[in-house]
Design a protein around this motif. Structure first.
Motif, PDB file in Angstrom:
ATOM      1  N   ASP A 126     -10.488  -3.941   3.895  1.00 45.52           N
ATOM      2  CA  ASP A 126     -10.621  -4.218   2.463  1.00 45.52           C
ATOM      3  C   ASP A 126      -9.261  -4.200   1.772  1.00 45.52           C
ATOM      4  N   THR A 156      -6.879  -7.087   3.016  1.00 42.64           N
ATOM      5  CA  THR A 156      -7.223  -8.409   2.483  1.00 42.64           C
ATOM      6  C   THR A 156      -6.914  -8.505   0.999  1.00 42.64           C
ATOM      7  N   LYS A 157      -7.148  -7.433   0.266  1.00 42.59           N
ATOM      8  CA  LYS A 157      -6.824  -7.456  -1.165  1.00 42.59           C
ATOM      9  C   LYS A 157      -5.322  -7.594  -1.375  1.00 42.59           C
ATOM     10  N   ASN A 166     -13.301   0.352  -3.103  1.00 42.98           N
ATOM     11  CA  ASN A 166     -13.437  -0.003  -4.513  1.00 42.98           C
ATOM     12  C   ASN A 166     -12.969   1.120  -5.433  1.00 42.98           C
ATOM     13  N   ASP A 185      -9.254   0.710  -5.848  1.00 48.39           N
ATOM     14  CA  ASP A 185      -8.960  -0.334  -6.837  1.00 48.39           C
ATOM     15  C   ASP A 185      -9.086   0.194  -8.262  1.00 48.39           C
ATOM     16  N   ASP A 240     -12.004  -8.434  -6.999  1.00 47.27           N
ATOM     17  CA  ASP A 240     -12.922  -9.299  -6.264  1.00 47.27           C
ATOM     18  C   ASP A 240     -12.267 -10.669  -6.127  1.00 47.27           C
ATOM     19  N   PHE A 241     -12.404 -11.294  -4.954  1.00 48.98           N
ATOM     20  CA  PHE A 241     -11.722 -12.575  -4.765  1.00 48.98           C
ATOM     21  C   PHE A 241     -12.467 -13.566  -3.885  1.00 48.98           C
ATOM     22  N   SER A 284     -17.650 -13.458  -7.643  1.00 49.48           N
ATOM     23  CA  SER A 284     -16.732 -13.151  -6.542  1.00 49.48           C
ATOM     24  C   SER A 284     -17.052 -11.757  -6.028  1.00 49.48           C
ATOM     25  N   ASN A 333     -15.704  -8.802  -2.537  1.00 44.60           N
ATOM     26  CA  ASN A 333     -14.601  -8.451  -1.643  1.00 44.60           C
ATOM     27  C   ASN A 333     -15.152  -7.832  -0.357  1.00 44.60           C
TER      28      ASN A 333
END
Length: 154
Positions: free
Chosen positions: A12, A15-16, A102, A105, A114-115, A128, A130
């Protein structure tokens, strides 16, 4: 449980960092990857799923952080107390790893990054999500299916 949770959390956050920061999605807003099936679309989620309960008040941010940490701690306690089988432990790890991703974040950015956006077959998805959200979803479904199996359900 720890391995599944750690891998979910790492994937997570990696990737973020890659998409939001290195590809600069936070500024660009959208990157078409395999349109319309996969698009990176930036969304800062200040609420829970699909932005429900979103608020610009900092109090809500800390309430959501507290709720996620309490649920994660209770899930770990429940898994250890009931001696979850291997499958249930993996699903518990997915859920906890996603929840902590999360939480990170919310602490760092004040909102969840979120993407991922996926659409198909003429249906346009406006939301979106994640990797953490995937972990939470799969973990919850898996626990619903496998948490009652105990050690014999390995």
């Amino acid at each position: 449980m720890a391995l599944a949770g750690g891998l979910t959390l790492a994937l997570d956050q990696i990737t973020k960092a890659g998409v939001v920061h290195l590809l600069d999605l936070k500024t660009r807003g959208q990157i078409d990857v395999l349109p319309p099936f996969l698009t990176f679309r930036m969304a800062w989620n200040r609420g829970v799923n699909f932005g429900l309960g979103a608020s610009d008040h900092d109090v809500m941010r800390w309430v959501l952080i507290g709720v996620a940490l309490i649920i994660s701690a209770l899930l770990i306690w429940w898994a250890r107390r009931d001696g979850f089988g291997r499958a249930a432990q993996i699903f518990a790890g997915l859920l906890v790893g996603g929840a902590i991703g999360n939480v990170i974040d919310r602490v760092l950015y004040g909102a969840v990054a979120d993407f991922l956006n996926m659409s198909c077959c003429g249906i346009v998805n406006p939301w979106s999500f994640n990797v953490a959200d995937i972990g939470v979803f799969l973990g919850a479904v898996g626990l619903a299916l496998f948490s009652g199996t105990g050690k014999s359900g390995q």
